[in-house]
Motif scaffolding. Structure first.
Motif, PDB file in Angstrom:
ATOM      1  N   VAL A 636       0.846  -1.206   0.000  1.00  0.00           N
ATOM      2  CA  VAL A 636       0.000   0.000   0.000  1.00  0.00           C
ATOM      3  C   VAL A 636       0.880   1.255   0.000  1.00  0.00           C
ATOM      4  CG1 VAL A 636      -1.677   1.311   1.369  1.00  0.00           C
ATOM      5  CG2 VAL A 636      -1.958  -1.144   1.088  1.00  0.00           C
ATOM      6  N   TYR A 639       2.282   1.837  -3.297  1.00  0.00           N
ATOM      7  CA  TYR A 639       1.255   2.347  -4.222  1.00  0.00           C
ATOM      8  C   TYR A 639       1.113   3.850  -4.067  1.00  0.00           C
ATOM      9  CZ  TYR A 639      -3.352   3.390  -6.134  1.00  0.00           C
ATOM     10  OH  TYR A 639      -4.380   3.984  -6.842  1.00  0.00           O
ATOM     11  N   PHE A 640       1.042   4.281  -2.753  1.00  0.00           N
ATOM     12  CA  PHE A 640       0.853   5.731  -2.557  1.00  0.00           C
ATOM     13  C   PHE A 640       2.063   6.524  -3.018  1.00  0.00           C
ATOM     14  CE2 PHE A 640      -2.379   4.444   0.737  1.00  0.00           C
ATOM     15  CZ  PHE A 640      -3.467   5.019   0.092  1.00  0.00           C
ATOM     16  N   SER A 644       0.014   6.628  -6.855  1.00  0.00           N
ATOM     17  CA  SER A 644      -1.018   7.659  -6.637  1.00  0.00           C
ATOM     18  C   SER A 644      -0.381   9.055  -6.717  1.00  0.00           C
ATOM     19  CB  SER A 644      -1.655   7.428  -5.270  1.00  0.00           C
ATOM     20  OG  SER A 644      -0.769   7.823  -4.246  1.00  0.00           O
ATOM     21  N   LEU A 646      -0.939  11.294  -4.348  1.00  0.00           N
ATOM     22  CA  LEU A 646      -1.182  11.852  -3.019  1.00  0.00           C
ATOM     23  C   LEU A 646      -0.065  12.799  -2.604  1.00  0.00           C
ATOM     24  CD1 LEU A 646      -2.901  11.824  -0.411  1.00  0.00           C
ATOM     25  CD2 LEU A 646      -1.507   9.893   0.381  1.00  0.00           C
TER      26      LEU A 646
END
Length: 648
Positions: A636, A639-640, A644, A646
């Motif tokens: 996770v 991924y961020f 992503s 973010l």
């Protein structure tokens, strides 16, 4: 008659098969008579074929089957008999028959009796097929067949290390020569499109001269192994580890002459190349001289005769080289009988002396073995070239051939070799049969051999004494007229060959009677000189001729010659030891270090990695849950961070 040709090789083959299958358990002592009768049967058929050829110039052929039918590559198994083959058939089957008879007495009671009489007719079969072949591949196949039989028979006493080593040495050294022979055969097919003799010879005029020379040299390399020429002669003296009848048949009368026969059979090839014939003549005369000198220094009676064989094969080879084709085959014939007799005679001496082979522990055997003595004396005198025995006529023609070919250096060296021949032959006779006994008569009781052994000696002594008259008058005897078609080019072939090379000197010559008589007189004087020197040395014990004194005077030269010109040591230093070191390098560095190291290294890395990973497998559910949660958090997080927006 041509329909009976197959019987000539078939009869000994049947005996070999029967004795192999049933000899040990069923036939036992009958194995000898079965083999003997089969070879005598082959001799009878060969004699009928020989008589047929006496009145005909048309060869006999019998096609049996096609061995390799593959497109244009056709290898027939066809038996072919012309005058040259007819002569070879008589030599092989006559000597072979007498050796079989002799062997029944020599090996009586031996535990391997049946095995010996399985190998011996198998050899006769292979040799007969070799001379009956009508193409190079079939000849090569049975060329290897006689090599295999030789290996089996040399190693007959396989519990003796020396015998097995000698068998391996003979097998390996012959394979070296066979590499050249094999390449030569392949080159013949590439350049002529055939391996059948008649087709190859017809195509030779269309082949480039340099290629013909290369083919001839490659074939001769094969002959140097089989016929024990320099530098591949070293196997033959060691081959004396086999039973004496084997030495008489294989290593004197038949197999070792296969190379001489093959070159003579390839006459249309060799007649087209001066260079190849020059090489053959140089190698041949060097072999004759070197082996003759070694024979004078040896004390093992069989080894003296073995080196004599090497020397006489050298005579045949240089005869081929100087264009004395018929004298070469003539000497092959006479040599087969007197050398076979010498070996069987030495076997009779060894048998009567309870396996003693050292001449320094013999002497005075004439009174114990009168038949062996007189037959041995005839063979020795024939080998020495004393008139009118067989060896005189054939050897003298070889010397004459070198003279008329203007090969004066080769002729001179040949005469020197003839002198050494007389020296070592009469040295054997005087050391073995004359003088005082040099053995303990209380322990050794010499005796004449049984009739099964002495009758073959007597029968062989007849041709050893008389067969030379086949060549009388010199250069125009019966054997010259009989073999002439095999060594005569037809007009068209001769003209074509002449465009490749000068035929002059390659074919038979016409020699004046004055030249023949002069050279014959010189040869006789040389032979008598050798006999007289040995008589003074061993019978009269004249101080000026004392062998020990001469050995001390010659010092290092005598040691060099007695150690066989250090040829074995040379092979050991230049070939065997470097190959041994190279094999050690391949074993320890390449195999154990690199190959095994690479394989073991990969296994080590895998083992180390798996060992570290193994610790992850603890068996606790909480640890697995923690690992799953940690992995999920890492995924996770990744991924961020990387996917992503973010943190953008």
């Amino acid at each position: 008659m041509k329909d009976l040709l197959f019987l000539i090789p078939l009869l000994p083959l049947l005996a070999a098969v029967i004795n192999s299958l049933f000899g040990r358990w069923l036939l036992r002592d009958l194995a000898g008579p079965i083999a003997t009768v089969s070879v005598i049967g082959s001799w009878v058929v060969s004699l009928l074929v020989f008589i047929d050829q006496l009145g005909s110039d048309t060869p006999l052929t019998q096609h049996l089957f096609t061995w390799i039918p593959a497109g244009d590559f056709q290898i027939p198994v066809t038996l072919h008999v012309d005058h040259l083959t007819a002569v070879m058939l008589m030599v092989v089957t006559t000597v072979g028959s007498l050796v079989h008879v002799y062997s029944n007495g020599y090996l009586k009671g031996d535990t391997g009796f049946y095995r010996f009489f399985a190998y011996l007719p198998l050899f006769v079969f292979s040799m007969l097929m070799l001379v009956l072949a009508d193409n190079y591949l079939l000849l090569f196949f049975f060329w290897e067949g006689v090599g295999l039989c030789s290996y089996l028979l040399i190693g007959y006493y396989f519990k003796r290390t020396s015998a097995t080593n000698a068998a391996k040495k003979a097998f390996i050294v012959n394979r070296v020569g066979d590499v050249g022979f094999g390449i030569g055969i392949m080159l013949i097919f590439v350049k002529t499109g055939s391996m059948v003799f008649s087709e190859v010879f017809a195509a030779i005029p269309s082949v480039a001269g340099s290629t013909v020379t290369l083919i001839a040299i490659l074939l001769f390399i094969g002959a140097t192994g089989k016929s024990a020429q320099l530098p591949l002669f070293v196997w033959l003296p060691d081959a004396m580890e086999g039973p004496t009848p084997v030495s008489a048949l294989i290593h004197a009368a038949t197999m070792v002459t296969a190379g001489i026969y093959m070159i003579a059979r390839s006459f249309p090839i060799y007649v087209a190349t001066d260079d190849a014939r020059l090489i053959i003549s140089i190698v041949g005369v060097a072999t004759a001289f070197m082996a003759g000198t070694i024979a004078v220094t040896q004390f093992d009676i069989k080894r003296v005769i073995a080196y004599s064989t090497v020397s006489q094969l050298g005579f045949m080879a240089f005869a081929l080289g100087v264009g004395a084709w018929i004298p070469a085959i003539f000497h092959l014939v006479t040599h087969a009988f007197f050398k076979g007799l010498l070996f069987l005679g030495s076997g009779s001496v060894i048998h009567g002396m309870h396996e003693e082979q050292d001449m320094r522990r013999m002497g005075g055997l004439k009174k114990y073995m009168p038949i062996t003595y007189w037959t041995f004396l005839i063979a020795a005198a024939a080998n020495a070239g004393l008139i009118p025995l067989a060896g005189f006529w054939s050897k003298d023609e070889i010397i004459v051939g070198a003279f008329v070919n203007h090969s004066y250096i080769i002729m001179t060296v040949g005469l020197l070799a003839a002198f050494f021949t007389s020296l070592y032959m009469f040295r054997v006779v005087f050391m073995t049969f004359h003088g005082k006994e040099r053995f303990d008569p209380h322990e050794i009781h010499p005796h004449e051999s049984p009739r099964l052994m002495t009758i073959p000696l007597i029968l062989l002594a007849i041709p050893a004494a008389l067969i030379g008259f086949l060549g009388f008058p010199p250069e125009d005897g019966w054997i010259h007229r009989f073999l002439s078609p095999n060594f005569t080019l037809d007009g068209a072939h001769e003209a074509a060959i002449a465009s490749l090379n000068a035929v002059e000197g390659a074919t038979e010559h016409h020699v004046s009677m004055a030249t023949t008589l002069t050279l014959g007189g010189i040869s006789t004087l040389i032979a008598l000189a050798g006999a007289w020197i040995m008589y003074m040395a061993y019978i009269k014990k004249a101080p000026a001729f004392d062998p020990n004194t001469w050995a001390e005077r010659l010092g290092g030269l005598y040691t060099f010659v007695s150690r066989k010109w250090m040829v074995d040591e040379l092979y050991e230093t230049l070939i065997i030891h470097p190959l041994y070191l190279f094999s050690i390098f391949l074993w320890r560095i390449v195999d154990a270090g690199i190959i095994d190291g690479a394989v073991n290294g990969v296994a080590g890395v895998v083992g180390f990695t798996s060992g570290r990973l193994r610790r992850v497998q603890t068996g606790f559910v909480a640890n697995y849950a923690f690992a799953i949660a940690l992995g999920a958090a890492v995924i996770v997080g990744a991924y961020f961070v990387f996917v992503s927006n973010l943190f953008s």
